[in-house]
Motif scaffolding. Structure first.
Motif, mmCIF file in Angstrom:
data_model
loop_
_atom_site.group_PDB
_atom_site.id
_atom_site.type_symbol
_atom_site.label_atom_id
_atom_site.label_comp_id
_atom_site.label_asym_id
_atom_site.label_seq_id
_atom_site.Cartn_x
_atom_site.Cartn_y
_atom_site.Cartn_z
ATOM 1 N N VAL A 177 0.842 -1.195 0.000
ATOM 2 C CA VAL A 177 0.000 0.000 0.000
ATOM 3 C C VAL A 177 0.878 1.246 0.000
ATOM 4 O O VAL A 177 0.666 2.190 -0.761
ATOM 5 N N LEU A 178 1.894 1.211 0.830
ATOM 6 C CA LEU A 178 2.786 2.360 0.942
ATOM 7 C C LEU A 178 3.543 2.585 -0.364
ATOM 8 O O LEU A 178 3.658 3.721 -0.854
ATOM 9 N N ASN A 179 4.007 1.474 -0.932
ATOM 10 C CA ASN A 179 4.730 1.585 -2.207
ATOM 11 C C ASN A 179 3.851 2.161 -3.303
ATOM 12 O O ASN A 179 4.276 3.013 -4.076
ATOM 13 N N VAL A 180 2.623 1.647 -3.356
ATOM 14 C CA VAL A 180 1.689 2.138 -4.368
ATOM 15 C C VAL A 180 1.403 3.619 -4.140
ATOM 16 O O VAL A 180 1.386 4.412 -5.082
ATOM 17 N N ALA A 181 1.237 4.009 -2.890
ATOM 18 C CA ALA A 181 0.930 5.404 -2.580
ATOM 19 C C ALA A 181 2.091 6.310 -2.981
ATOM 20 O O ALA A 181 1.895 7.370 -3.591
ATOM 21 N N VAL A 182 3.316 5.881 -2.668
ATOM 22 C CA VAL A 182 4.481 6.696 -3.013
ATOM 23 C C VAL A 182 4.626 6.812 -4.530
ATOM 24 O O VAL A 182 4.843 7.895 -5.076
ATOM 25 N N PHE B 157 20.492 6.409 -8.464
ATOM 26 C CA PHE B 157 20.758 5.611 -7.260
ATOM 27 C C PHE B 157 19.545 5.610 -6.328
ATOM 28 O O PHE B 157 18.755 6.543 -6.334
ATOM 29 N N PRO B 158 19.397 4.513 -5.566
ATOM 30 C CA PRO B 158 18.209 4.409 -4.701
ATOM 31 C C PRO B 158 18.358 5.188 -3.391
ATOM 32 O O PRO B 158 19.460 5.341 -2.859
ATOM 33 N N ILE B 159 17.234 5.681 -2.927
ATOM 34 C CA ILE B 159 17.182 6.316 -1.613
ATOM 35 C C ILE B 159 16.198 5.518 -0.772
ATOM 36 O O ILE B 159 15.106 5.191 -1.233
ATOM 37 N N HIS B 160 16.606 5.172 0.442
ATOM 38 C CA HIS B 160 15.718 4.387 1.298
ATOM 39 C C HIS B 160 15.034 5.295 2.299
ATOM 40 O O HIS B 160 15.678 6.022 3.031
ATOM 41 N N LEU B 161 13.708 5.256 2.262
ATOM 42 C CA LEU B 161 12.919 6.007 3.240
ATOM 43 C C LEU B 161 12.111 4.991 4.018
ATOM 44 O O LEU B 161 11.056 4.558 3.558
ATOM 45 N N GLY B 162 12.640 4.575 5.169
ATOM 46 C CA GLY B 162 11.961 3.531 5.922
ATOM 47 C C GLY B 162 11.919 2.266 5.090
ATOM 48 O O GLY B 162 12.945 1.801 4.595
ATOM 49 N N THR B 163 10.707 1.769 4.830
ATOM 50 C CA THR B 163 10.593 0.522 4.087
ATOM 51 C C THR B 163 10.501 0.776 2.576
ATOM 52 O O THR B 163 10.536 -0.138 1.786
ATOM 53 N N VAL B 164 10.340 2.050 2.187
ATOM 54 C CA VAL B 164 10.138 2.360 0.772
ATOM 55 C C VAL B 164 11.455 2.775 0.137
ATOM 56 O O VAL B 164 12.219 3.541 0.715
ATOM 57 N N THR B 165 11.667 2.275 -1.078
ATOM 58 C CA THR B 165 12.863 2.654 -1.815
ATOM 59 C C THR B 165 12.470 3.467 -3.038
ATOM 60 O O THR B 165 11.593 3.065 -3.805
ATOM 61 N N ILE B 166 13.115 4.625 -3.192
ATOM 62 C CA ILE B 166 12.787 5.480 -4.332
ATOM 63 C C ILE B 166 14.083 5.821 -5.059
ATOM 64 O O ILE B 166 15.117 6.025 -4.430
ATOM 65 N N ALA B 167 13.981 5.888 -6.392
ATOM 66 C CA ALA B 167 15.142 6.341 -7.155
ATOM 67 C C ALA B 167 15.286 7.851 -6.932
ATOM 68 O O ALA B 167 14.298 8.583 -6.893
#
Lengths: 288, 386, 239
Positions: free
Chosen positions: A4-9, A132-142
């Motif tokens: 859910v969090l991934n989809v929201a982000v 490069f990836p950035i980790h925000l808690g459990t979510v990873t964003i480029a």
């Protein structure tokens, strides 16, 4: 929960882009009264120029904004000041102008798209930048997606302040309300409308620059974004900048939810929302 | 529909008889023309009939429909389903009729949904409809039926031609009688003032929906027969948005004010289009786009309007600021002359040199036209027309 | 006998009451006037009666049948036609086609083309159109456009006519002709309900008058009663 969090982000990131491309179109339609169906072609130009500048000359994509933005503004300004203004003056009624200008914009779409096809072919291009990836808690964003979102929000905000606070911004808003009265009050209507159209094109160009960092670049990509921008503008209420901004995020989130189940249906979902919305509330979220 | 009062005048018979003569000539064409011309003529007939059926609804009411490609595409798909390569499910003529009916129903549905939309919203909605169907079908074909495209039964060129001619005649007759009937008067009143029409007793909703659906019938039928020539179709080919713009452009090119304007406009334009397509396959769409802009900018009232303006200026002397006017007419005649020359040379002698000469004349005419366009745009910066 | 009656008719525009709790009735065969300052809700009331708007609450009955909520063309075919303040003529059509449309579509039973064409011609003579019938309506003078508008409404074989400021913008001579036309329409057996700003005209032709102010009815009665009403004078001359 994580999904859910991934989809929201993902929805937020997509929404930022949608908001940015829609704000420009909203300005063009809301003030200059041109439903610019070639809007996506300006995005395409922005993306392509960035790709060429980055891969050929190594120019930083973020720097490209400074080059692409003003250049596209000038193109948009000239286009309105010549062609659309001519159509506007010759049109017997505002409705006739809207109808004719949309057709002329279709002409523009074909011209730009096929010139691009002749120049760059129909291949899909891309480059990597800030991937490069950035980790925000459990979510990873480029990183580049985050930068894109930041710029999209920032630029929309600056733009909003410009409209609300500056002298030119006030002239633009008065022209949107009532062009005839505005011109009586000393607003140079021809110039203001052309500036609006140019600014709309500029937003599209900048959106193209940002898009090219994360999405593939292709000469046929324009219409897709035009359709999304039109849907968002209708969703937000024709001519409402704030509405377009909110609408962009709504559509982005819808897109990311539907894509989670079946990416092939995302566009179908956009159209379905669009058609439903036109039927239920043609004035849009923020429409009066 | 009561048409007795309109059929009794002389003009009707003159037009009717000349139309019959033209049709008779068209019907015998395949006897003495090569298959290239039969195919070309069939394409022209198709574009003219799509334009005329677009005008049936959008002309008088002023609602700019961009749904033509949806109706056309539905026809194409009906054909693909009922006339597959593997063997016809139903006879050809029946399939054409069914395609028309399916389009009619789609028209009724779309019309009933779009009633409340006006102006730009209607245009955008109808265009959205085309893309919605296209995308949904694409998804459906890929994920449910696991095919991307379909193969359609091959039909002989002459058969296609005669079917197209029949649809063409049906379209013209329908358009003519709707225009001349009390239904046409109601449509016109809706375009001029919808509110006043409603208060004068016109059931605006019903008139609009029915006419919209009627105009869809012919597009669907045309799509169905067109599919048999393509042999392979997929959602992109069937629901090509170009078919939404072409009728609008051709109708405006000819002039919406009269009955024959769109017919002449569409015939000339589709011929021009075929010419551009074969001679400049790569730049074709660029030229098409420029033409679209030029037509909107310089000829918002079409060829008919242009000719009327020319006649008026001959009678009353040149009007003020008439420079672009005569220049366009001049250039247009250049294009037309070139085309006619090209056609005649190609037809009669077939000599390459003459053919090239015709093409060059056409090019010069076209280039002059575009140059005028650009010059006026640039001149606009100086304030000449603004 | 009452041909039209309204009970507590109310319509809001964005929270503001444009017409609020208005009771009224029009008797068969009379000329009924509606006056009031600008923005009083007169045209809104006409739009409610003719079906352009649906009232938020209240009921309107025409010939004893409820008409609020019906579509405009239905109401028109029941025998109620209207004209518009801004005329709303079909500008690109010949004057006679404007009228023809009314008789082809607006009559309760329908009409053959031949009969409709004859009717249209007669009606244009009746309203006194001063130019050839084939003139495009958009090119007519204001007074002629208004005449075509009235003829278009009459062509529907209406029993009742709603006339919205037919005399606004006319010269004194034209106004006199229009007043005379209203009486002639009444003599055809058509009930007339008219909005008018020209006091002399409305006092001269109306049997009864109703006054609206800020969407509310403040008075009704004979022209004489209205002319002497303290409330009405206050509204028109300011507090």
């Amino acid at each position: 929960m994580e999904t859910v969090l991934n989809v929201a982000v993902a929805g937020l990131l997509l929404g930022g882009i949608f908001a940015l491309i829609s704000v420009g179109l909203s300005l063009q339609y809301g003030v200059a009264r041109v439903l610019n169906v070639a809007h996506g072609e300006f995005i395409m130009i922005g993306a392509f120029v960035t790709w060429v500048l980055y891969t050929e000359f190594g120019i930083n994509p973020l720097l490209c904004m400074v080059i692409v933005g003003p250049a596209i503004f000038v193109i948009g300004f000239i286009l309105y000041r010549t062609m659309f203004n001519y159509i506007r003056i010759k049109a017997p009624s505002p409705d006739a102008f809207e109808g004719n200008s949309i057709l002329a914009a279709f002409g523009l779409l074909f011209v730009i798209q096929y010139i691009a096809l002749t120049l760059w072919g129909s291949n899909i291009h891309g480059y990597t930048y800030l991937a490069f990836p950035i980790h925000l808690g459990t979510v990873t964003i480029a990183a580049n997606r985050l930068v894109t979102l930041g710029f999209a929000v920032g630029i929309s905000f600056v733009f909003y302040i410009f409209l609300a606070r500056t002298r030119l911004g006030k002239a633009i808003r008065s022209a949107a309300q009532d062009p005839a009265t505005a011109s009586l009050m000393g607003v140079n209507i021809k110039r203001v409308l052309a500036i609006c159209f140019g600014l709309g094109a500029l937003m599209a160009g900048i959106a193209g620059v940002l898009l090219s960092m994360t999405y593939p670049v292709n000469a046929n990509m324009g219409l897709h974004y035009t359709i999304i921008a039109i849907i968002v503008v209708v969703l937000g209420g024709m001519g409402s900048i704030v509405g377009s901004f909110i609408g962009g995020f709504i559509l982005g989130i819808v897109g990311s939810i539907v894509s989670y189940f079946d990416p092939g249906l995302a566009l179908v979902a956009y159209y379905a929302i669009f058609i439903l919305l036109l039927l239920v509330r043609p004035k849009g979220i923020m429409g009066k | 529909m009561d048409i007795t009062t309109f059929t009794s005048n002389k003009k009707f018979w003159i037009w009717g008889i000349s139309l019959l003569a033209v049709l008779a000539a068209l019907a015998t064409l395949p006897q003495w023309l090569g298959s290239y011309y039969v195919i070309l003529l069939k394409d022209i007939l198709m574009l003219v009939l799509i334009t005329v059926s677009w005008v049936i609804f959008s002309g008088p009411t002023g609602y700019m429909s961009l749904a033509s490609a949806a109706f056309f595409g539905v026809g194409v798909y009906t054909s693909a389903l009922l006339l597959p390569m593997t063997g016809a499910v139903l006879p050809l003529l029946l399939v054409i009729v069914i395609a028309g009916l399916v389009s009619f129903i789609l028209g009724l549905l779309a019309g009933a949904l779009t009633l409340r939309l006006k102006g730009i919203y209607f245009a955008v909605f109808t265009f959205g409809l085309v893309l919605l169907i296209q995308r949904f079908l694409l998804w459906f074909e890929m994920n449910i039926t696991h095919t991307r495209g379909r193969f359609v039964l091959l039909v002989e060129d002459n058969t296609i031609f005669y079917v197209m001619l029949a649809i063409f005649v049906a379209t013209l007759l329908t358009a003519y009688f709707i225009r001349r009937s009390k239904f046409g008067l109601a449509l016109q009143s809706i375009g001029l003032n919808e509110e006043a029409a409603a208060h004068s007793g016109v059931n605006v909703t019903r008139v609009k929906v029915i006419t919209f659906a009627i105009s869809a019938v012919f597009m669907g039928a045309a799509g169905a027969i067109y599919a048999t020539k393509l042999t392979y179709i997929d959602p992109y080919i069937a629901f090509n948005p170009l078919f939404s713009f072409l009728p609008v452009l051709m109708a405006i090119f000819g002039g919406l004010g009269s009955f024959y304007g769109p017919i002449i406009g569409a015939a000339l334009f589709s011929y021009l289009q075929e010419f551009l397509k074969t001679e400049f396959p790569f730049q074709y769409m660029i030229i098409f786009g420029l033409l679209l802009m030029a037509v909107i900018v310089f000829m918002p009232r079409g060829l008919v309007g242009l000719v009327q303006r020319l006649l008026a200026s001959l009678k009353e002397g040149p009007e003020e600021k008439s420079t672009p006017g005569w220049a366009i007419i001049f250039c247009l005649f250049g294009i037309l002359g070139g085309l006619v020359g090209w056609f005649i040379f190609r037809e009669r002698r077939g000599a390459r040199v003459l053919l090239k000469a015709g093409g060059v004349v056409t090019l010069i005419g076209g280039a002059a036209y575009l140059l005028m366009f650009l010059l006026t745009l640039l001149g606009g910066l100086g304030g000449g027309y603004f | 006998m009452q041909i039209l009656e309204g009970e507590k008719v109310t319509k809001y525009f964005g929270g503001l009451a444009a017409v609020s709790n208005v009771d009224f009735h029009v008797d068969k065969g009379e000329v009924f006037g509606l006056i009031g300052p600008n923005g009083a809700g007169k045209t809104t009331l006409f739009n409610l009666i003719s079906g352009a708007f649906v009232p938020k609450s209240g009921e309107i009955k025409f010939k004893g049948k409820k008409i609020s909520g019906l579509k405009p063309h239905r109401i028109c075919r029941m025998g109620m036609a209207r004209t518009f303040q801004d005329v709303k003529i079909f500008g690109n059509m010949p004057a006679v086609d404007n009228v023809l449309l009314g008789s082809l579509f607006g009559t309760p039973t329908g009409m053959s083309s031949a009969a409709a064409a004859k009717e249209a011609t007669e009606l244009l003579d009746f309203v006194g159109l001063s130019v050839p019938r084939e003139t495009p309506a958009g090119g007519l003078t204001l007074v002629d456009q208004k005449r075509v508008g009235v003829a278009r409404a009459l062509a529907t074989k209406a029993d009742m006519l709603l006339l919205d400021e037919t005399m606004a913008g006319l010269t004194p001579t034209e106004t006199a002709e229009a007043m005379e036309l209203v009486t002639r329409i009444r003599d055809r057996g058509v009930t007339v309900f008219m909005i008018e700003h020209v006091m002399k005209a409305i006092m001269g032709v109306c049997d009864r008058i109703m006054v609206l102010h800020h969407g509310e009815k403040i008075a009704d009665g004979t022209p004489k009663e209205i002319a002497n009403s303290k409330k009405v004078i206050e509204v028109y001359l300011g507090e």
